[in-house]
Write a protein that holds these residues in place. Structure first.
Motif: not given
Length: 482
Positions: A403-415
């Motif tokens: 789970q620690s390696s899932i690209l979720e969160g504002y920064y990735c979601d906007s990339c």
């Protein structure tokens, strides 16, 4: 087919709805991507028209084909593209890294595995009993096709165990009937003619890889013998030549240190000299022995990216002269961008490949989530003597690591590059000392964005050379399959 109600309702008074997308200004145009991995490059005028639902027939057809607009005609294909990209997530680990010994006769400046600098004795060697438990664990995993890779330390300091592993795997497979192959990652300095004969006898089963950081004056600064301090270039290249003479192909790996930075052209030329079809311009990891000498061999990520860009530009210049050499990041980025499949590159997937894609078995039977994790205290996730594959997968510790390696969160979601990217929690831990990922602060994030910038710029503005490279890639892939 019938569209879901939430889509059907929105299509009542219009011909399409927009798919979710991300965008970035790239030079004089806009790059857009979707979660299912599709992309499009639009002029300012076309992007403005897309935003305002003012599509001419050509733009409408292109956006429909790529899935940026959704209708009854393409909804199912969008779903299938998404499925194909992520279909291997639950098939089990495809790479099992087996450590016959953590002893090594070299003291490489950047060694991430912190190998024991001794050449004699068996204290740090895998026993026959541990090997058998390990192979039984591997064959009990659900995946029908996988690779068993020998790493170290230096695996050829325990040649009998490497031979036994190949023989015992064949015996086990009479029960399991799986498709597997071996890979040997060795520094080649302890190779001998007898073991070379063994490799020739099993050449259809074993893929060989050794490290070559560049010409002797680069390689020998990085990779030196424990006792003498002499460089290992002469011995390594001797055995590369011997393997070549016996019909065995050897892949080469390099790591970039501060000593490498002035020699990007010479390093590429060295790989061309050895008839390599691929080179991975690999940065240093802030792990293992590299931490101790970082002031001596380290650099900023900006310095590495400049080195990488120069190397890639030179490779493309060679391509124009008919020399086919791929930079691995470029090849994998192209596969990620152009094909509706999981490329198998675990560093660029979300979640990353730890546990679900690769597992490491240390000499003493300890199980680690990935290769880099071997030097991080507390990342042992089990033991071949105590656990089976399904237990390891279902452990809370394993689930939390994945789970620690899932690209979720504002920064990735906007990339805009999120569909093609991934994160390594272990490398982040090495850099920051914790697993509280701040992706935009990591060196890996900075490098991935730079790689994608270059690849998309070449896709859009150097199409002819990219087409040449893709043709060469196909030849390389066919070679790998043989």
């Amino acid at each position: 087919m019938v569209l879901p109600d939430w889509i059907g309702n929105q299509l009542t008074n219009q011909e399409y709805i927009k798919n979710f997308y991300r965008q970035k200004k790239l030079k004089d145009s806009y790059l857009l991507t979707t979660d299912h991995g599709s992309w499009v490059n639009l002029t300012d005028a076309d992007y403005f028209n897309f935003l305002n639902d003012n599509l001419n027939d050509k733009l409408y057809a292109d956006l429909l084909h790529r899935g940026f607009i959704i209708t009854e005609d393409n909804f199912e294909e969008i779903v299938q593209k998404y499925y194909r990209r992520y279909q291997n997530f639950e098939t089990g680990a495809s790479l099992h890294i087996l450590v016959p010994t953590i002893r090594c006769n070299l003291r490489c400046l950047y060694c991430h595995s912190e190998a024991e600098a001794i050449t004699e004795g068996s204290e740090y060697d895998m026993s026959e009993e541990t090997l058998k438990y390990t192979l039984e664990f591997i064959f009990d995993s659900p995946r029908e096709e996988f690779t068993i890779e020998f790493q170290g330390g230096e695996p050829l300091l325990n040649k009998p165990l490497v031979k036994l592993a190949i023989e015992y795997a064949a015996e086990l497979n009479k029960k399991y009937n799986k498709r597997y192959r071996f890979a040997l990652v060795s520094n080649f300095t302890t190779m001998d003619e007898e073991f070379l004969d063994f490799l020739c006898d099993h050449k259809d089963q074993i893929k060989l890889t050794t490290s070559l950081d560049g010409p002797a004056y680069v390689h020998d600064r990085n990779r030196q013998y424990v006792h003498s301090g002499n460089g290992s270039y002469a011995q390594v290249t001797h055995w590369i030549e011997r393997c070549k003479a016996r019909g065995l192909w050897v892949g080469l790996l390099m790591v970039t240190t501060k000593y490498s930075l002035p020699y990007w052209k010479e390093i590429i030329d060295e790989y061309v000299k050895w008839e390599q079809k691929e080179i991975q311009i690999k940065p240093l990891d802030y792990l293992g022995y590299a931490v101790e000498v970082w002031d001596e061999i380290g650099y900023t990520m900006e310095e590495f990216i400049e080195f990488w860009r120069r190397s890639v530009d030179y490779i493309f210049a060679l391509l124009g002269k008919g020399v086919i050499l791929h930079e691995r990041h470029v090849r994998l980025a192209l596969k990620n961008i152009l094909y509706d499949v999981d490329t198998g590159y675990m560093d660029w997937s979300s979640p990353c490949g730890m546990i679900r894609g690769q597992i490491v078995y240390n000499y003493n039977g300890d199980i680690y989530c990935c290769d880099e994790a071997r030097v991080v205290d507390g990342l042992v996730i089990g033991s071949v003597f105590e656990n089976r594959y399904q237990e390891i997968i279902q452990k809370r510790q394993s689930r939390e690591l994945i789970q620690s390696s899932i690209l979720e969160g504002y920064y990735c979601d906007s990339c805009v590059y999120k569909p093609y990217c991934g994160v390594c929690p272990v490398l982040h831990y090495g850099q920051e000392g914790n697993f509280a990922l701040k992706l935009n602060k990591t060196n890996r994030c900075q490098l991935n964005r730079a790689v994608m910038d270059v690849v998309f710029e070449k896709l859009i503005y150097e199409r002819k050379k990219i087409q040449q490279l893709i043709v060469g890639m196909m030849l390389k892939l066919k070679f790998d399959e043989q």
